[in-house]
Write an enzyme that holds these catalytic residues in place. Structure first.
Site, short mmCIF file in Angstrom:
data_model
loop_
_atom_site.label_atom_id
_atom_site.label_comp_id
_atom_site.label_asym_id
_atom_site.label_seq_id
_atom_site.Cartn_x
_atom_site.Cartn_y
_atom_site.Cartn_z
N ALA A 183 1.00 -1.13 -0.04
CA ALA A 183 0.03 0.02 -0.17
C ALA A 183 0.85 1.17 0.12
CB ALA A 183 -0.90 -0.04 1.27
N GLN A 200 -6.57 -1.05 5.28
CA GLN A 200 -7.30 -1.32 6.51
C GLN A 200 -8.70 -1.66 6.37
OE1 GLN A 200 -5.85 -2.12 9.44
NE2 GLN A 200 -3.96 -0.91 9.10
N HIS A 205 -0.88 -7.88 3.29
CA HIS A 205 -0.61 -8.39 4.54
C HIS A 205 -1.68 -7.88 5.64
CE1 HIS A 205 1.47 -5.31 6.86
NE2 HIS A 205 1.51 -4.83 5.36
N THR A 246 9.06 -7.46 -12.50
CA THR A 246 8.36 -8.82 -12.61
C THR A 246 7.33 -8.84 -11.48
OG1 THR A 246 10.66 -9.75 -13.07
CG2 THR A 246 8.85 -11.29 -12.34
N CYS A 289 4.36 2.66 12.97
CA CYS A 289 5.36 3.60 11.80
C CYS A 289 5.87 4.59 12.84
CB CYS A 289 4.42 4.24 10.73
SG CYS A 289 3.22 3.18 9.82
#
Lengths: 454, 92
Positions: A124, A232, A254, A292, A378
């Protein structure tokens, strides 16, 4: 004779061949031996903390465990189908490409978009960078203004700061004390040269859900591209890109029980939104993101999105029940517990609580058997209280004691009860030691105290 | 018209249910184990009211593929099980 047969069968059944007792293969053990400093008898000792077992995981906003069904979908692409999806000349490439396209459709279905509108990225954060910087750079002749909120994720705020250094104007909308933006303020800050409105759907720290449909309506009225960071929100609340009228949406793998390292960017085709690519190269992903495409990760994200679509209702009901259990359990034993952020427009799995008269760091140090976080992952490296709580107008001392409990698909009732028990014990212990709390119990108003200087 | 597959019998459904719960017990991870047990019980209970044979057969075949997934993943999780278990194992 019979005893010999019996002993032979016992020996056979106890041999290391029986599946659940397989020793890890030697190479894997060598790699992980360095990473897990433990003492077999006494539990885990890491960073000066000793705990008897692995903590129970209540930090679903930081990341979520990979669902076994997702892992099952990914493994063939690590083991045998390892082709590069952009190889056009052999079976390995074709089957890999087929898997990527199937995953694209799975992601698109969850947000009611077309597969042609999905671009796979590394997460994200990359999607937010492409959206904010890419859109503004593309339209930089005419559009010089960006509107965002004060509670956005760091990557959006940092991209906006980068744009400010390049000469763009950025308006950071304040939020009300419940965490929602004021729609009239949004309307009044729109200018003729506004190029982008970026508002995250579900906040990662406090879990409030912004009024997406209304914001989408305003953006449609003024014909401004609307970007949202839905990392989220994906798989937790129903997302419809047409109802919300978004032009760009950042998705993360994730946070929906998929693998780390993959994300997807939704880019509307009608009306087409153009971006300047941040990753230049061979023109993969329609030139938006060269490189890729990591087939196993993308397959994992697709499987996770498909699962999320099937399980959304069940998970939501369960998470709400668990949240009520947690909040009621804590409130029954403690007073001075404040829920940060709106309680109505909120995702249930994110419970951000502040405990009055308790110091945050010491509360966290005592909660080592529960994996929770204070502020977001963070910002937890610095000592400042989280900027999101500051934007809400929370007092400094309450902002320092905020704990974020993240409840997810795999959380059990026993874990919630255990978390309640541990939190209540720790808070009571700390409050007992706190002279401020004693004063409050005696009825003194803390704010009216004149602290003398020595 | 494809030939109709006979819908699964009660014993087959019970046997599938027990097999999935048995694979669930093989998971070394506390959360996955509890989730698999709970989800199986809840989904079999929700599907109990299905009456249309096509949807019963579809749910049954979905259950069988989930059983295969559970069996494989129980092996994989056991191969990489951490030496120290979750504290939920110790306290309970």
């Amino acid at each position: 004779m019979a005893s010999k047969i019996i002993s032979a069968t016992i020996r056979r059944s106890l041999s290391p061949r029986t599946l659940p007792h397989i020793r890890p293969l030697s190479t894997a053990a060598a790699v992980t031996a360095a990473a897990e400093p433990y003492d077999e008898t006494a539990g885990i000792s890491m960073k000066g903390v000793k705990i008897s077992g692995r903590p129970l995981y209540l930090d679903m906003q930081a990341t979520s465990p990979v669902d076994p069904r997702v892992l099952d979908a990914m493994l063939p692409y690590f083991v045998s189908r390892y082709g590069n999806p952009h190889s056009r000349t052999h079976l390995y490439g074709w089957e890999s490409d087929e898997a990527v396209e199937a995953a694209r459709a799975q992601v698109a279905n969850l947000i009611n978009a077309s597969p042609k509108e999905i671009v796979f990225t590394s997460g994200a954060t990359e999607c937010n960078n492409i959206s904010v910087k890419g859109v503004m750079h593309f339209y930089k002749e005419k559009k010089k203004h960006v509107i965002t909120t004060q509670t956005e994720h760091k990557c959006v705020l940092d991209s906006c700061r980068h744009l400010q250094q390049e000469g763009f104007d950025v308006t950071y909308l304040p939020v009300k004390s419940d965490g929602l933006i004021d729609l009239n303020e949004l309307r009044s800050s729109i200018r003729t040269n506004t190029g982008l409105v970026s508002v995250m759907a579900v906040n990662n720290e406090i879990g409030v859900i912004q009024p997406m449909e209304e914001i989408g309506q305003i953006c449609k009225e003024f014909n401004i591209p609307f970007h949202t960071d839905a990392a989220q929100a994906l798989g937790k609340i129903p997302i419809d890109v047409n109802k919300w009228n978004v032009s760009l949406m950042s998705l993360s793998g994730h946070k929906v029980y998929g693998p780390k390292g993959v994300g997807a960017l939704y880019m509307r085709r009608r009306p087409r939104i153009r971006v300047e690519p941040q990753m230049n190269g061979g023109g993969q992903e329609r030139g938006i993101r060269s490189g890729t495409v990591p087939t196993p990760l993308v397959v994992g994200m697709g499987a996770a999105c498909e699962l999320a679509m099937k399980e959304m209702e069940y998970d939501e009901k369960r998470v709400t029940e668990l949240k009520d259990r947690l909040l009621n359990g804590i409130r029954a034993k403690l007073d001075g517990v404040v829920v940060n952020g709106s309680t109505e427009s909120r995702y249930a799995g994110n419970l951000n609580l502040s405990f009055a008269y308790v110091e945050g760091e010491s509360l966290l140090m005592g909660l080592k058997e529960v994996a929770v976080s204070s502020g977001s992952a963070c910002t937890s490296a610095s000592l400042e209280p989280s900027y999101v709580l500051r934007a809400l107008g929370v007092d400094e001392d309450m902002a320092h004691t905020s704990i974020r409990f993240g409840i997810g698909r795999f959380t059990t009732e026993e874990e919630i009860d255990k978390a309640v028990e541990l939190t209540v014990n720790q808070v009571e212990k700390l409050r007992e030691m706190s002279p401020l709390y004693e004063m409050v119990k005696e009825g003194i108003d803390i704010k009216s105290i004149q602290w003398s200087q020595h | 018209m494809t030939t109709a597959v006979p819908p699964p019998s009660r014993t087959e459904i019970f046997s599938l249910f027990r097999s999935i719960l048995r694979s669930a017990r093989q998971f070394p991870d506390y959360n996955i184990r509890e989730y698999t047990k709970r989800r199986t019980i809840d989904s079999f209970r929700d599907n109990k009211t299905l009456s249309d044979p096509a949807s019963i057969a579809a749910a049954f075949s979905d259950g069988k593929s989930q059983l295969e997934v559970a069996k494989r993943e129980a092996v994989v999780y056991s191969l990489y099980a951490p030496k120290i278990k979750s504290i939920m194992h110790i306290k309970h």
